[in-house]
Design a protein around this motif. Structure first.
Motif, PDB file in Angstrom:
ATOM      1  N   SER A   1       0.850  -1.208   0.000  1.00  7.94           N
ATOM      2  CA  SER A   1       0.000   0.000   0.000  1.00  7.94           C
ATOM      3  C   SER A   1       0.878   1.248   0.000  1.00  7.94           C
ATOM      4  CB  SER A   1      -0.920   0.017   1.230  1.00  7.94           C
ATOM      5  OG  SER A   1      -0.156   0.030   2.416  1.00  7.94           O
ATOM      6  N   GLY A   2       1.102   1.781  -1.171  1.00  6.04           N
ATOM      7  CA  GLY A   2       1.839   3.038  -1.239  1.00  6.04           C
ATOM      8  C   GLY A   2       3.280   2.903  -1.658  1.00  6.04           C
ATOM      9  N   PHE A   3       3.597   1.926  -2.505  1.00  4.23           N
ATOM     10  CA  PHE A   3       4.967   1.839  -3.004  1.00  4.23           C
ATOM     11  C   PHE A   3       5.071   2.690  -4.262  1.00  4.23           C
ATOM     12  CE2 PHE A   3       8.231  -0.517  -5.593  1.00  4.23           C
ATOM     13  CZ  PHE A   3       9.308   0.012  -4.900  1.00  4.23           C
ATOM     14  N   ASP A   4       5.523   3.927  -4.080  1.00 10.19           N
ATOM     15  CA  ASP A   4       5.658   4.875  -5.193  1.00 10.19           C
ATOM     16  C   ASP A   4       6.558   6.017  -4.757  1.00 10.19           C
ATOM     17  OD1 ASP A   4       4.025   6.528  -3.528  1.00 10.19           O
ATOM     18  OD2 ASP A   4       2.221   5.683  -4.450  1.00 10.19           O
ATOM     19  N   ARG A   5       6.774   6.962  -5.670  1.00 12.76           N
ATOM     20  CA  ARG A   5       7.668   8.089  -5.369  1.00 12.76           C
ATOM     21  C   ARG A   5       7.045   9.079  -4.383  1.00 12.76           C
ATOM     22  NH1 ARG A   5       8.898  11.484  -9.304  1.00 12.76           N
ATOM     23  NH2 ARG A   5       7.520  10.663 -10.949  1.00 12.76           N
ATOM     24  N   GLN A   6       5.742   8.966  -4.135  1.00 14.45           N
ATOM     25  CA  GLN A   6       5.113   9.836  -3.143  1.00 14.45           C
ATOM     26  C   GLN A   6       5.405   9.369  -1.712  1.00 14.45           C
ATOM     27  OE1 GLN A   6       3.347   8.911  -6.114  1.00 14.45           O
ATOM     28  NE2 GLN A   6       4.210  10.890  -6.758  1.00 14.45           N
ATOM     29  N   HIS A   7       5.849   8.112  -1.569  1.00 14.65           N
ATOM     30  CA  HIS A   7       6.130   7.576  -0.232  1.00 14.65           C
ATOM     31  C   HIS A   7       7.594   7.184  -0.036  1.00 14.65           C
ATOM     32  CE1 HIS A   7       1.744   6.950  -0.659  1.00 14.65           C
ATOM     33  NE2 HIS A   7       1.715   7.108   0.645  1.00 14.65           N
ATOM     34  N   TYR A   8       8.376   7.097  -1.125  1.00 14.70           N
ATOM     35  CA  TYR A   8       9.755   6.632  -1.011  1.00 14.70           C
ATOM     36  C   TYR A   8      10.709   7.508  -1.809  1.00 14.70           C
ATOM     37  CZ  TYR A   8       8.145   2.196   1.010  1.00 14.70           C
ATOM     38  OH  TYR A   8       7.585   1.243   1.824  1.00 14.70           O
ATOM     39  N   ARG A   9      11.939   7.601  -1.304  1.00 13.48           N
ATOM     40  CA  ARG A   9      13.024   8.199  -2.076  1.00 13.48           C
ATOM     41  C   ARG A   9      13.857   7.070  -2.670  1.00 13.48           C
ATOM     42  NH1 ARG A   9      16.383  10.673   1.609  1.00 13.48           N
ATOM     43  NH2 ARG A   9      18.115   9.206   1.324  1.00 13.48           N
ATOM     44  N   PHE A  10      14.084   7.108  -3.991  1.00 11.19           N
ATOM     45  CA  PHE A  10      14.890   6.112  -4.688  1.00 11.19           C
ATOM     46  C   PHE A  10      16.281   6.680  -4.921  1.00 11.19           C
ATOM     47  CE2 PHE A  10      10.647   4.769  -5.459  1.00 11.19           C
ATOM     48  CZ  PHE A  10      10.654   3.439  -5.852  1.00 11.19           C
ATOM     49  N   ASP A  11      17.317   5.986  -4.472  1.00  6.66           N
ATOM     50  CA  ASP A  11      18.702   6.392  -4.720  1.00  6.66           C
ATOM     51  C   ASP A  11      19.403   5.284  -5.492  1.00  6.66           C
ATOM     52  OD1 ASP A  11      18.678   8.880  -3.288  1.00  6.66           O
ATOM     53  OD2 ASP A  11      18.633   7.705  -1.433  1.00  6.66           O
TER      54      ASP A  11
ATOM     55  N   ARG B   1      21.247  -9.633 -14.648  1.00  4.23           N
ATOM     56  CA  ARG B   1      21.795  -8.299 -14.429  1.00  4.23           C
ATOM     57  C   ARG B   1      20.748  -7.410 -13.774  1.00  4.23           C
ATOM     58  NH1 ARG B   1      24.345  -5.968 -19.568  1.00  4.23           N
ATOM     59  NH2 ARG B   1      22.172  -6.133 -20.265  1.00  4.23           N
ATOM     60  N   CYS B   2      21.158  -6.708 -12.734  1.00  6.59           N
ATOM     61  CA  CYS B   2      20.210  -5.911 -11.937  1.00  6.59           C
ATOM     62  C   CYS B   2      20.693  -4.478 -11.778  1.00  6.59           C
ATOM     63  CB  CYS B   2      20.048  -6.525 -10.544  1.00  6.59           C
ATOM     64  SG  CYS B   2      19.376  -8.195 -10.521  1.00  6.59           S
ATOM     65  N   LEU B   3      19.724  -3.602 -11.578  1.00  2.00           N
ATOM     66  CA  LEU B   3      19.966  -2.239 -11.122  1.00  2.00           C
ATOM     67  C   LEU B   3      19.663  -2.201  -9.632  1.00  2.00           C
ATOM     68  CD1 LEU B   3      18.140  -0.327 -14.004  1.00  2.00           C
ATOM     69  CD2 LEU B   3      20.569  -0.921 -13.870  1.00  2.00           C
ATOM     70  N   VAL B   4      20.559  -1.601  -8.871  1.00  2.00           N
ATOM     71  CA  VAL B   4      20.444  -1.616  -7.411  1.00  2.00           C
ATOM     72  C   VAL B   4      20.068  -0.221  -6.918  1.00  2.00           C
ATOM     73  CG1 VAL B   4      21.609  -2.190  -5.249  1.00  2.00           C
ATOM     74  CG2 VAL B   4      22.229  -3.396  -7.357  1.00  2.00           C
ATOM     75  N   PHE B   5      19.038  -0.164  -6.060  1.00  5.17           N
ATOM     76  CA  PHE B   5      18.570   1.100  -5.500  1.00  5.17           C
ATOM     77  C   PHE B   5      18.456   0.973  -3.983  1.00  5.17           C
ATOM     78  CE2 PHE B   5      16.924   0.903  -9.777  1.00  5.17           C
ATOM     79  CZ  PHE B   5      17.004   2.204 -10.268  1.00  5.17           C
ATOM     80  N   ASP B   6      18.673   2.077  -3.298  1.00  2.22           N
ATOM     81  CA  ASP B   6      18.355   2.183  -1.878  1.00  2.22           C
ATOM     82  C   ASP B   6      17.024   2.904  -1.741  1.00  2.22           C
ATOM     83  OD1 ASP B   6      20.543   0.869  -0.912  1.00  2.22           O
ATOM     84  OD2 ASP B   6      21.727   2.668  -0.539  1.00  2.22           O
ATOM     85  N   LEU B   7      16.144   2.366  -0.882  1.00  2.00           N
ATOM     86  CA  LEU B   7      14.832   2.950  -0.644  1.00  2.00           C
ATOM     87  C   LEU B   7      14.771   3.530   0.764  1.00  2.00           C
ATOM     88  CD1 LEU B   7      12.243   0.377  -2.069  1.00  2.00           C
ATOM     89  CD2 LEU B   7      13.113   2.453  -3.139  1.00  2.00           C
ATOM     90  N   THR B   8      14.274   4.746   0.866  1.00  2.00           N
ATOM     91  CA  THR B   8      14.084   5.391   2.163  1.00  2.00           C
ATOM     92  C   THR B   8      12.679   5.959   2.225  1.00  2.00           C
ATOM     93  OG1 THR B   8      16.420   6.037   2.165  1.00  2.00           O
ATOM     94  CG2 THR B   8      14.967   7.105   3.780  1.00  2.00           C
ATOM     95  N   PRO B   9      11.877   5.592   3.247  1.00  2.00           N
ATOM     96  CA  PRO B   9      10.538   6.175   3.362  1.00  2.00           C
ATOM     97  C   PRO B   9      10.621   7.691   3.562  1.00  2.00           C
ATOM     98  CG  PRO B   9      10.791   4.267   4.808  1.00  2.00           C
ATOM     99  CD  PRO B   9      12.153   4.607   4.308  1.00  2.00           C
ATOM    100  N   LEU B  10       9.762   8.410   2.870  1.00  2.56           N
ATOM    101  CA  LEU B  10       9.738   9.867   3.028  1.00  2.56           C
ATOM    102  C   LEU B  10       9.106  10.248   4.357  1.00  2.56           C
ATOM    103  CD1 LEU B  10       8.660  10.883  -0.599  1.00  2.56           C
ATOM    104  CD2 LEU B  10      10.958  10.999   0.424  1.00  2.56           C
ATOM    105  N   PRO B  11       9.435  11.418   4.891  1.00  3.77           N
ATOM    106  CA  PRO B  11       8.833  11.856   6.163  1.00  3.77           C
ATOM    107  C   PRO B  11       7.308  11.858   6.087  1.00  3.77           C
ATOM    108  CG  PRO B  11      10.676  13.275   5.563  1.00  3.77           C
ATOM    109  CD  PRO B  11      10.425  12.381   4.387  1.00  3.77           C
ATOM    110  N   LYS B  12       6.695  11.429   7.165  1.00  3.92           N
ATOM    111  CA  LYS B  12       5.242  11.390   7.310  1.00  3.92           C
ATOM    112  C   LYS B  12       4.567  10.461   6.281  1.00  3.92           C
ATOM    113  CE  LYS B  12       5.047  16.095   9.169  1.00  3.92           C
ATOM    114  NZ  LYS B  12       4.431  17.449   9.041  1.00  3.92           N
TER     115      LYS B  12
END
Length: 560
Positions: A132-142, A153-164
């Motif tokens: 529920s809510g896996f998108d750019r409105q809830h996460y920062r993709f690095d 072959r993969c692309l690697v990202f770090d996910l961080t939940p956005l504030p609130k």
């Protein structure tokens, strides 16, 4: 008419072409990549709702040890079906009454304040990154880097939940395969870690490719090395969760039926005209064979016994070595099958020897395997009978999830004693007679660890592992600092399981030289690192190799 049909097809294909090309084209920016990953993950969640795989979670609570770092002090075991169509719902296969059935929100706990133990639904939740809510409105993709997982072959990202963005969000790293942008691995935790009514844990979740574009959860490793919680004190544990049985009822006999061909209109006649009828003894044997086949088929249909394969042939080769050197002419011949579960157990169903995946995993050598098979061969030789009621086909027509309640192959104490004695006699006349010291060492280590690992050594269908004093007394003195003395292996050392077909294969890992006694890990849980591959499309003669891809090179246009 044919020209008109072709024209309609061309027009329809041309209309779909722009959308198809956009889906196949590599992402040119981080935002575009994030949107495609989120959209693909939503498709993955919806696809998984069609399945009810078998889920097995084995947990070891750990304690600090001065010499070994940490060792198991207690264990826990769950086996059930994951009802993904209902959300995150677990139904136990071990109890007469169905357990679990608790529907969780994304704020999944692995423990329960009121129940005082682990909650299997918390481990099941770990196959989903965020429902529920896996998108750019809830996460920062690095973006981190490119990386191969096996040949994928993969692309690697770090996910961080956005504030609130809310509780229960995933924080960690994801690996995204570079063709369809499917998340094939994610490693991290659901935040926050400490909860009022329980706690969450760090986990490493893997998916495997079973068909073009279809990735399914297969493994989850969970671990906490020293989580301090005001309710639970110091929490130290590690766990393996495996999934299989996705394709139960969809393959096997249906495919076999579709391949049937009628080769001749005339009935096939037996060449031996004088052997049409069976004697009463032959009829009795045939009846028990029918009962045996009914039971084995049902257990395979239930996802508890693996389909016939290469591992069975290896086991049958060892059994043949035991039979030949002991002048045993057993008719009908003995076959072997693999019980898919991690618990250490074995049993015989008539002339079929069943040995668990977990037991095969931890056996250190062929002599120890021979001892386990000799024990069950002893049951066959002394004539432990199979309940003849299973010869009636209607008796096996019960719900597959109730198989563990209907079937039990526990031998009586007297039959176990007879089988133990017969096994020792068989081993003394076998090619393994000069290697029984290693068998004793394994049994001694198993006896030593059984107090801390009762869930692992307690059988659910069959018999406990052979414990005869004669073999135990033959064991040399255990020397933990001696790196070439291996009493037992970690779980997962021998057998690889395909979660779609339920086939088991031998692990083809190269031998590794141990650096210290801390790397011996007898009977212990370890992380998963499967070699990921792509399933080729039907008719395709090539697969994605480690040096490139048959599709556009997405890695050349990395997200900026």
């Amino acid at each position: 008419m044919r020209i008109l049909q072709r024209l309609i097809f061309v027009i329809a294909f041309a209309a779909l072409l722009p959308g198809w090309a956009a889906a196949q084209a590599p992402a040119s920016s981080l935002d575009q990549a994030a949107d495609r990953i989120a959209a693909r993950e939503q498709q993955e969640v919806q696809m998984l709702r069609k399945y009810s795989p078998i889920m097995e979670t084995y947990i070891q609570d750990m304690r600090p040890d001065k010499e070994l770092g940490a060792v198991p002090k207690k264990d826990h075991y769950f086996l059930g079906t994951a009802e993904l169509s209902q959300g995150v719902v677990f139904h136990s296969l071990l109890d007469a009454k169905k357990g679990g059935g608790l529907k969780l929100n994304p704020l999944a706990h692995i423990s329960n304040l009121f129940g005082g133990g682990y909650v299997p639904e918390g481990f099941l939740q770990m196959i989903f990154l965020d429902t529920s809510g896996f998108d750019r409105q809830h996460y920062r993709f690095d973006y981190v880097r490119r990386e191969f997982l096996g040949e994928v072959r993969c692309l690697v990202f770090d996910l961080t939940p956005l504030p609130k963005s809310g509780n229960g969000r995933f924080k960690g790293r994801i690996w995204v395969e570079d063709q369809d942008y499917t998340i094939v691995r994610f490693n991290g935790i659901y935040e926050p870690e400490r909860r009022t009514f329980g706690l969450s844990a760090h986990f490493d979740s893997w998916r495997t490719n079973v068909a073009p574009g279809v990735w399914i959860p297969a493994y989850v490793f969970t671990e906490e090395t020293d989580l301090k919680n005001y309710l639970y004190g110091h929490v130290r544990f590690k766990a393996q969760t495996r999934f299989w049985g996705y394709n139960l009822g969809r393959a096997g006999h249906q495919e076999e039926f579709s391949d049937l061909k009628v080769e001749a209109p005339a009935p096939i006649k037996d060449q031996a005209e004088a052997a049409k009828d069976r004697s009463p003894i032959e009829a009795r044997r045939a009846w028990y064979q029918q009962a045996e086949q009914n039971v084995v088929d049902r257990l395979q249909s239930a996802g508890l016994i693996a389909p016939p394969g290469e591992v069975d042939k290896v086991l049958e080769t060892v059994v043949n070595n035991l039979e030949v050197t002991n002048n045993l002419d057993i008719q009908p011949e003995v076959h072997c099958r693999v019980l898919i579960t991690s618990t250490l157990e074995s049993f015989s169903i008539g002339h079929t020897i069943v040995i668990s995946r977990g037991l095969l995993d931890v056996l250190p050598d062929e002599a120890s395997l021979a001892a386990m098979l000799a024990h069950e061969l002893g049951h066959v030789v002394v004539g432990q009978p199979l309940d003849s009621q299973w010869g009636f086909s209607d008796r096996t027509m019960f719900p597959l999830e109730e198989s563990l309640r209907y079937f039990s192959f526990h031998a009586s104490a007297s039959d176990e004693e007879l089988a133990d004695k017969r096994a020792v006699d068989i081993l003394k006349n076998s090619p393994y007679k000069n290697k029984l010291a290693s068998v004793g060492l394994f049994l001694k280590k198993l006896d030593e660890e059984s107090k801390a690992l009762p869930a692992l050594v307690s059988p659910h269908m069959g018999n406990r592992v052979l414990r005869t004093p004669e073999l135990l007394n033959a064991a040399p003195e255990a020397q933990s600092a001696k790196l070439d003395q291996i009493a037992a292996l970690p779980l997962g050392s021998r057998i690889k399981l395909d979660p779609w077909t339920d086939q088991v294969e031998l692990v083809k890992a190269k031998p590794v030289s141990l650096l210290s006694e801390r790397e011996k890990l007898p009977f212990e849980v370890t992380p998963f690192f499967p070699f990921l591959t792509r399933t080729p499309a039907p008719g395709s003669s090539s697969t994605v190799q480690a040096g490139g891809s048959s599709k556009p090179d997405l890695a050349k246009k990395e997200p900026q």
